[in-house]
Write a protein that holds these residues in place. Structure first.
Motif, PDB file in Angstrom:
ATOM      1  N   MET A  27       0.842  -1.205   0.000  1.00 28.66           N
ATOM      2  CA  MET A  27       0.000   0.000   0.000  1.00 28.66           C
ATOM      3  C   MET A  27       0.869   1.244   0.000  1.00 28.66           C
ATOM      4  O   MET A  27       1.791   1.353   0.815  1.00 28.66           O
ATOM      5  CB  MET A  27      -0.884  -0.001   1.257  1.00 28.66           C
ATOM      6  CG  MET A  27      -1.642   1.283   1.445  1.00 28.66           C
ATOM      7  SD  MET A  27      -2.582   1.264   2.963  1.00 28.66           S
ATOM      8  CE  MET A  27      -3.267   2.916   2.898  1.00 28.66           C
ATOM      9  N   ILE A  28       0.635   2.124  -0.882  1.00 28.38           N
ATOM     10  CA  ILE A  28       1.338   3.401  -0.871  1.00 28.38           C
ATOM     11  C   ILE A  28       0.693   4.270   0.193  1.00 28.38           C
ATOM     12  O   ILE A  28      -0.504   4.503   0.146  1.00 28.38           O
ATOM     13  CB  ILE A  28       1.259   4.097  -2.237  1.00 28.38           C
ATOM     14  CG1 ILE A  28       1.974   3.250  -3.296  1.00 28.38           C
ATOM     15  CG2 ILE A  28       1.871   5.476  -2.178  1.00 28.38           C
ATOM     16  CD1 ILE A  28       1.887   3.825  -4.679  1.00 28.38           C
ATOM     17  N   PHE A  29       1.529   4.602   1.217  1.00 32.00           N
ATOM     18  CA  PHE A  29       0.882   5.405   2.242  1.00 32.00           C
ATOM     19  C   PHE A  29       0.351   6.627   1.563  1.00 32.00           C
ATOM     20  O   PHE A  29       1.061   7.513   1.149  1.00 32.00           O
ATOM     21  CB  PHE A  29       1.790   5.701   3.433  1.00 32.00           C
ATOM     22  CG  PHE A  29       3.107   6.352   3.154  1.00 32.00           C
ATOM     23  CD1 PHE A  29       4.221   5.590   2.870  1.00 32.00           C
ATOM     24  CD2 PHE A  29       3.237   7.718   3.185  1.00 32.00           C
ATOM     25  CE1 PHE A  29       5.442   6.208   2.628  1.00 32.00           C
ATOM     26  CE2 PHE A  29       4.463   8.338   2.954  1.00 32.00           C
ATOM     27  CZ  PHE A  29       5.568   7.570   2.665  1.00 32.00           C
ATOM     28  N   THR A  72       1.648  -3.469   7.221  1.00 33.63           N
ATOM     29  CA  THR A  72       2.489  -3.484   6.026  1.00 33.63           C
ATOM     30  C   THR A  72       3.513  -4.602   6.151  1.00 33.63           C
ATOM     31  O   THR A  72       3.531  -5.353   7.137  1.00 33.63           O
ATOM     32  CB  THR A  72       3.211  -2.134   5.845  1.00 33.63           C
ATOM     33  OG1 THR A  72       4.160  -1.957   6.915  1.00 33.63           O
ATOM     34  CG2 THR A  72       2.220  -0.978   5.865  1.00 33.63           C
ATOM     35  N   GLU A  73       4.393  -4.689   5.162  1.00 33.94           N
ATOM     36  CA  GLU A  73       5.450  -5.702   5.199  1.00 33.94           C
ATOM     37  C   GLU A  73       6.379  -5.490   6.387  1.00 33.94           C
ATOM     38  O   GLU A  73       7.023  -6.437   6.860  1.00 33.94           O
ATOM     39  CB  GLU A  73       6.250  -5.665   3.894  1.00 33.94           C
ATOM     40  CG  GLU A  73       5.434  -6.039   2.659  1.00 33.94           C
ATOM     41  CD  GLU A  73       6.251  -5.947   1.393  1.00 33.94           C
ATOM     42  OE1 GLU A  73       7.412  -5.487   1.482  1.00 33.94           O
ATOM     43  OE2 GLU A  73       5.742  -6.335   0.328  1.00 33.94           O
TER      44      GLU A  73
END
Length: 228
Positions: free
Chosen positions: A1-3, A138-139
């Motif tokens: 996901m692109i913050f 996130t990762e």
């Protein structure tokens, strides 16, 4: 996901004592005051400030802030992230209608998207109005995000803080200074509402990239020629 300002202008009614003032007193025309801080429209931006020109966004030069720009092979900017210490700020700018802002609608869409991904989001009042605070997986593990929106004349800036600045606005420091000094050059052409405004690499970076591509092409050609 692109913050992943409105400024109300008006004139107070004169009281009776003011209306009885001598006619020799001339009315001095008022001039619109510059916004106390940005993001500024390009027509209102203070002069004499060094900025990095990325097309629709101009980012003020602030010490110790690293500007990371991700672009495609054509030089079209896909993402802008400012980094300072353990905090980051992602910037985006979008077309908006002339009559009203769109941050309220965009914020609700972000909230629903986060909810669909299993992340709860909370609305909090910040310096620019209503913000959206969320914690996403996130990762790298759980990550805190703080979404800030600023409606301008026919544009909207979306800023997303990550790291310490996401949970503590006072930790934003130089990143907040960049947002306060940001300049938006909307342009005059018509654009669909919410369409990202065009961003590009600085001219110097574009020239360096072109020179690098040319040198690579020449080296490949020389290698191919030598192998015959």
């Amino acid at each position: 996901m692109i913050f992943s300002r409105k400024r109300a202008a008006g004139r107070h009614a004169l009281d009776e004592r003011a209306t009885n003032m001598p006619e020799t007193v001339e009315d001095v025309p008022s001039t619109p005051a510059e916004p106390a801080r940005g993001p500024y429209d390009v027509t209102e931006a203070p002069a004499g400030v060094q900025r990095l020109d990325l097309g629709s966004l101009q980012i003020p030069a602030v010490p110790e802030v690293e500007v990371r720009v991700q672009a495609d092979q054509q030089g079209v900017v896909q993402q802008i992230v400012l980094v300072h210490g353990q905090s980051a700020l992602q910037l985006g700018v979008f077309a908006a209608p002339r009559s009203e802002g769109i941050w309220d609608e965009v914020r609700e869409e972000i909230r629903q998207s986060l909810f669909a991904d299993g992340a709860a989001a909370q609305e909090v009042t910040g310096e620019y109005g209503t913000e959206l605070h969320a914690r996403v997986r996130t990762e790298d593990g759980l990550t805190d995000l703080r979404f800030v929106g600023v409606d301008g004349p026919r544009w909207m800036v979306r800023a997303v803080y990550q790291g310490a600045a996401a949970t503590d606005p006072t930790a934003a420091g130089p990143l907040a200074t960049c947002l306060d000094g940001l300049v938006v050059d909307r342009g005059v052409e018509a654009k669909p509402v919410r369409e990202p405004l065009p961003l590009r690499l600085p001219r110097e970076a574009g020239e360096q990239a072109a020179a690098g591509d040319s040198a690579t092409g020449q080296a490949d050609a020389a290698s191919a020629s030598g192998s015959r």
